[in-house]
Enzyme design. Structure first.
Site, mmCIF file in Angstrom:
data_model
loop_
_atom_site.group_PDB
_atom_site.id
_atom_site.type_symbol
_atom_site.label_atom_id
_atom_site.label_comp_id
_atom_site.label_asym_id
_atom_site.label_seq_id
_atom_site.Cartn_x
_atom_site.Cartn_y
_atom_site.Cartn_z
ATOM 1 N N HIS A 180 0.858 -1.189 0.000
ATOM 2 C CA HIS A 180 0.000 0.000 0.000
ATOM 3 C C HIS A 180 0.884 1.226 0.000
ATOM 4 O O HIS A 180 1.871 1.295 0.736
ATOM 5 C CB HIS A 180 -0.932 0.014 1.212
ATOM 6 N N HIS A 205 1.117 4.910 1.038
ATOM 7 C CA HIS A 205 0.505 5.946 1.874
ATOM 8 C C HIS A 205 0.617 7.278 1.130
ATOM 9 O O HIS A 205 1.716 7.648 0.676
ATOM 10 C CB HIS A 205 1.278 6.114 3.183
HETATM 11 P P1 5GP Z 1 1.690 0.077 7.414
HETATM 12 O O1 5GP Z 1 2.086 0.345 8.845
HETATM 13 O O2 5GP Z 1 1.563 -1.394 7.125
HETATM 14 O O3 5GP Z 1 2.537 0.788 6.410
HETATM 15 O O4 5GP Z 1 0.273 0.752 7.250
HETATM 16 C C1 5GP Z 1 -0.931 0.103 7.495
HETATM 17 C C2 5GP Z 1 -1.976 1.191 7.578
HETATM 18 O O5 5GP Z 1 -3.247 0.578 7.506
HETATM 19 C C3 5GP Z 1 -1.937 1.986 8.891
HETATM 20 O O6 5GP Z 1 -1.727 3.375 8.604
HETATM 21 C C4 5GP Z 1 -3.299 1.719 9.520
HETATM 22 O O7 5GP Z 1 -3.841 2.843 10.161
HETATM 23 C C5 5GP Z 1 -4.136 1.275 8.332
HETATM 24 N N1 5GP Z 1 -5.193 0.342 8.674
HETATM 25 C C6 5GP Z 1 -5.084 -0.744 9.480
HETATM 26 N N2 5GP Z 1 -6.264 -1.383 9.557
HETATM 27 C C7 5GP Z 1 -7.128 -0.683 8.766
HETATM 28 C C8 5GP Z 1 -8.508 -0.867 8.436
HETATM 29 O O8 5GP Z 1 -9.177 -1.798 8.875
HETATM 30 N N3 5GP Z 1 -9.054 0.053 7.610
HETATM 31 C C9 5GP Z 1 -8.354 1.100 7.102
HETATM 32 N N4 5GP Z 1 -9.013 1.938 6.295
HETATM 33 N N5 5GP Z 1 -7.050 1.293 7.379
HETATM 34 C C10 5GP Z 1 -6.447 0.409 8.209
#
Ligand code: 5GP
Ligand code: ZN
Length: 114
Positions: free
Chosen positions: A100, A102
């Protein structure tokens, strides 16, 4: 990959605030927004992390980046600026193992990140 959170969002098995979708890309608001704009741009295809990309994914990844820029433009934050981040594995704090991008913006940010 039914167990993957973002596959579940893509397949509408889990609710999310989807801001864009097409045949290959889906974008939705982060549930824990770190700025006025915090959108996650994901490929429909399940890819666990950047470490798992192959040359076949080049087009999809290009689309993620261009889509993030288009969403930034649509929100009027292109000129002021925004941040785009892929976190990969433990040291970067990756928590969801479906790649993903951001897109964070709408406020000034510091560099280097924490
Ligand atoms: P990472 O830390 O893997 O780069 O980012 C994962 C992102 O997914 C985090 O910013 C977190 O807030 C978001 N996230 C986690 N669970 C959910 C969810 O159920 N729905 C949405 N919309 N975002 C989520
Ligand atoms: Zn997935």
């Amino acid at each position: 990959m039914a167990a993957c959170l973002f596959c579940q969002i893509i397949n509408r098995e889990l609710n999310a605030s989807i801001v864009y979708e097409d045949e290959r890309v889906v974008a939705f608001n982060d549930i824990n927004a770190q700025g006025p704009t915090h959108v996650l741009v994901v490929p429909r295809k399940h890819i666990a992390s950047l470490n798992d990309l192959t040359a076949d994914d080049d087009e999809s990844v290009g689309e993620l980046v261009r889509r993030a820029a288009a969403i930034a433009k649509s929100r009027g934050i292109s000129a002021a600026g925004y941040r785009t981040v892929f976190n990969t594995n433990r040291d970067a704090g990756q928590t969801v193992f479906h790649i993903h991008l951001h897109l964070i913006g709408g406020r000034p940010m510091n560099w280097p990140p924490g």
